[in-house]
Scaffold this active site. Sequence first.
Site, mmCIF file in Angstrom:
data_model
loop_
_atom_site.group_PDB
_atom_site.id
_atom_site.type_symbol
_atom_site.label_atom_id
_atom_site.label_comp_id
_atom_site.label_asym_id
_atom_site.label_seq_id
_atom_site.Cartn_x
_atom_site.Cartn_y
_atom_site.Cartn_z
ATOM 1 N N TYR A 139 -39.518 -109.900 -42.512
ATOM 2 C CA TYR A 139 -40.553 -110.690 -42.415
ATOM 3 C C TYR A 139 -40.357 -111.725 -41.118
ATOM 4 O O TYR A 139 -40.979 -112.765 -40.880
ATOM 5 C CB TYR A 139 -40.732 -111.798 -43.740
ATOM 6 C CG TYR A 139 -41.595 -111.616 -44.802
ATOM 7 C CD1 TYR A 139 -40.978 -110.339 -45.381
ATOM 8 C CD2 TYR A 139 -42.775 -111.738 -44.879
ATOM 9 C CE1 TYR A 139 -41.819 -109.620 -46.533
ATOM 10 C CE2 TYR A 139 -43.667 -111.467 -45.910
ATOM 11 C CZ TYR A 139 -43.015 -110.183 -46.612
ATOM 12 O OH TYR A 139 -43.740 -109.990 -47.641
ATOM 13 N N LYS A 190 -31.641 -101.307 -51.541
ATOM 14 C CA LYS A 190 -31.871 -99.828 -51.486
ATOM 15 C C LYS A 190 -30.642 -99.204 -50.719
ATOM 16 O O LYS A 190 -30.523 -98.860 -49.299
ATOM 17 C CB LYS A 190 -33.232 -99.666 -50.593
ATOM 18 C CG LYS A 190 -33.567 -98.228 -50.496
ATOM 19 C CD LYS A 190 -34.109 -97.384 -51.635
ATOM 20 C CE LYS A 190 -34.545 -95.872 -51.366
ATOM 21 N NZ LYS A 190 -34.788 -95.028 -52.479
ATOM 22 N N ASP A 223 -36.508 -98.769 -55.975
ATOM 23 C CA ASP A 223 -37.443 -97.620 -56.669
ATOM 24 C C ASP A 223 -37.536 -97.626 -58.208
ATOM 25 O O ASP A 223 -38.466 -97.569 -58.782
ATOM 26 C CB ASP A 223 -37.420 -96.279 -56.056
ATOM 27 C CG ASP A 223 -36.072 -95.896 -55.491
ATOM 28 O OD1 ASP A 223 -34.824 -96.620 -55.854
ATOM 29 O OD2 ASP A 223 -35.944 -94.579 -55.373
ATOM 30 N N ASP A 247 -41.176 -109.343 -52.274
ATOM 31 C CA ASP A 247 -42.629 -109.373 -52.286
ATOM 32 C C ASP A 247 -43.564 -108.399 -53.509
ATOM 33 O O ASP A 247 -44.350 -108.738 -54.023
ATOM 34 C CB ASP A 247 -43.130 -109.371 -51.035
ATOM 35 C CG ASP A 247 -44.842 -109.407 -50.966
ATOM 36 O OD1 ASP A 247 -45.489 -110.254 -51.574
ATOM 37 O OD2 ASP A 247 -45.290 -108.452 -50.187
ATOM 38 N N ASP A 251 -45.321 -109.218 -57.543
ATOM 39 C CA ASP A 251 -46.811 -108.685 -57.758
ATOM 40 C C ASP A 251 -46.763 -107.695 -59.034
ATOM 41 O O ASP A 251 -47.564 -107.848 -59.885
ATOM 42 C CB ASP A 251 -47.430 -107.867 -56.628
ATOM 43 C CG ASP A 251 -48.325 -108.739 -55.866
ATOM 44 O OD1 ASP A 251 -48.046 -109.843 -55.754
ATOM 45 O OD2 ASP A 251 -49.471 -108.362 -55.333
HETATM 46 C C1 IPM Z 1 -46.667 -113.519 -51.192
HETATM 47 C C2 IPM Z 1 -47.785 -113.057 -50.035
HETATM 48 C C3 IPM Z 1 -47.176 -113.338 -48.644
HETATM 49 C C4 IPM Z 1 -45.940 -112.653 -48.484
HETATM 50 C C5 IPM Z 1 -48.137 -112.832 -47.348
HETATM 51 C C6 IPM Z 1 -49.529 -113.475 -47.551
HETATM 52 C C7 IPM Z 1 -47.432 -113.264 -46.269
HETATM 53 O O1 IPM Z 1 -47.952 -111.781 -50.340
HETATM 54 O O2 IPM Z 1 -46.528 -114.792 -51.134
HETATM 55 O O3 IPM Z 1 -46.316 -112.747 -51.831
HETATM 56 O O4 IPM Z 1 -45.638 -111.268 -48.206
HETATM 57 O O5 IPM Z 1 -44.929 -113.340 -48.832
HETATM 58 MN MN MN Z 2 -47.173 -110.918 -52.050
#
Ligand code: IPM
Ligand code: MN
Length: 355
Positions: A139, A190, A223, A247, A251
Site C-alpha cells: 500500500y 505467504k 491461500d 484487505d 472482505d
Molecule cells: C478497505 C478498502 C481500502 C483498502 C481501499 C479503498 C483503499 O478496500 O478499507 O478495506 O484497500 O484498504
Molecule cells: Mn477492502
Amino acid sequence: MKIAVMPGDGVGKEVVPEGLKVLKVVSEKFGFSYTTDHYPFGGEYYLEKKETLPNSALKELAAHDAILFGAVGVDPRGSTQIPQGILEAEILLKMRFELDQYINLRPTKLLPGVPTPLKNVGPADIDMVIVRENTEGLYCQNGGFLYKGTQHEVANQIEVTTRRGVERAIRYAFDYAKQFNRKKVTLVAKTNVLRFAHNLWQRAFEEVKTDYPGIETDYHHVDACTMYMVTKPKIYDVIVTTNMFGDIITDLGAAIQGGMGMAASGNLNPTRQAASMFEPVHGSAPDIAGKNLANPIATFLSVGMMLDFLNQPKAARAIYQACADVVADPKNHTRDLGGTCTTTQVGETVCAKLA
Ligand code: IPM
Ligand code: MN
Ligand code: NAD
C-alpha cells in the site's frame, strides 16, 4: 471529545448521518459531550475543486480525538472523470499513513439472527479479530512505470516491509489477545513464495511470541487461510497479517459475518499522537447508493469501536448490544440480510433501543 466527520461518497453519505444519530443518543444516555467538525472530501468535492485532501485539512484532522469516516470511491468499473484510485490514495490511505494509524482492527463476528452463507455454522463458530498492518506492504504507493504504453512496458509495485512496522503490528495482536483473553494468534502470510518480506514477518512473529507464553500461536499461508475461513472459521481467534492480505481476508470475513454491512473497523494510532479513524469495512457501494438501502450496522459498530478507543466503554458496549439485539430480529434486516428495512429505519430502531 473532538470528532471529525467525513462521510465521503455513495452510501458513506447515508450511513454516517445515521451513525451520528446513534452517537448523539448514547452521549445523552451516558452523559459525555463531544463536538463534531464536518469535512466534505470525496468524489463530488474532487470534481468541483480538483482537490482530494489538502494538507491543511489533514493537520486539522490529526488534532481531533477521532475521525468517523464513511467511504470514498467511485464505481469499481472506473470513472472517466476521476483518475483511478486517486480518492482512495489521497484521502483514505493518506490519513492512514500520515496519521500513522498502523493498526487496522477488524473484528469478524457472526451475530445471532444474521444469515451467513456458510452451512452448519453459527455465532459460536465465527468470532475472530483480524489485525491488519496498515502503513506498509503493497500500500506504500512505491512503484512506477517504465516505457508506459509501449510493448516494453514495465510496472513495479513494491511491497515495503520493515522490522519496526511488522513488529508493532504483531505486538499489538498479542497485546490484544492478552487483554481480551483470546487464546490464539495466527500469523497469515505467504512465506513459501514471498521469501524475503514474509520471512521477516515470520522471524519477527517467532521472536515476539516468546514474550507471550500463555498464548497459543499458529501460522497459515494466506491461500489456505481463505479456505479455512470458509470451511472451519472456528479455528481463528486473533489473526495478524499484512496490509494487502488483511484487505482481502477482511472482505471474506465480512461475507461470513453477514456481509459488508456488518463489518466494522478501526484504523488505530495506538500512541494517540494523531487521531485514529473509524469506518465500516465497505466502500461507497455505488450499486445501492442513494436508495436508502445500505445496512448502517457496520457504521454503528464502528462508532462503538471509536467510543471504546475514547474511553467510553459503557457507551461502546451499549451500541454493540443494541446492534446485536436489533439484528437478532429479521424484521429489522436491510435488503443485504434478506429483509426489507431501509437504512434510516434501522437507524431509528437502534436509536430507540439505545434510548
Ligand atoms: C478497505 C478498502 C481500502 C483498502 C481501499 C479503498 C483503499 O478496500 O478499507 O478495506 O484497500 O484498504
Ligand atoms: Mn477492502
Ligand atoms: P463496496 O464495499 O463498496 O461494495 C461491495 C458490495 O457490497 C456491493 O454489492 C455493495 O452493494 C455491498 N455493500 C457495501 N456496503 C454495503 C452496506 N452498507 N449495506 C449493504 N450492502 C453493502 O466495494 P466495491 O464495489 O468494490 O467498491 C466501490 C468503491 O468503494 C470503489 O471505488 C472502492 O475503491 C471504494 N472502497 C472504499 C472503501 C473505503 O473508503 N473505506 C472501502 C472499500 C472500497
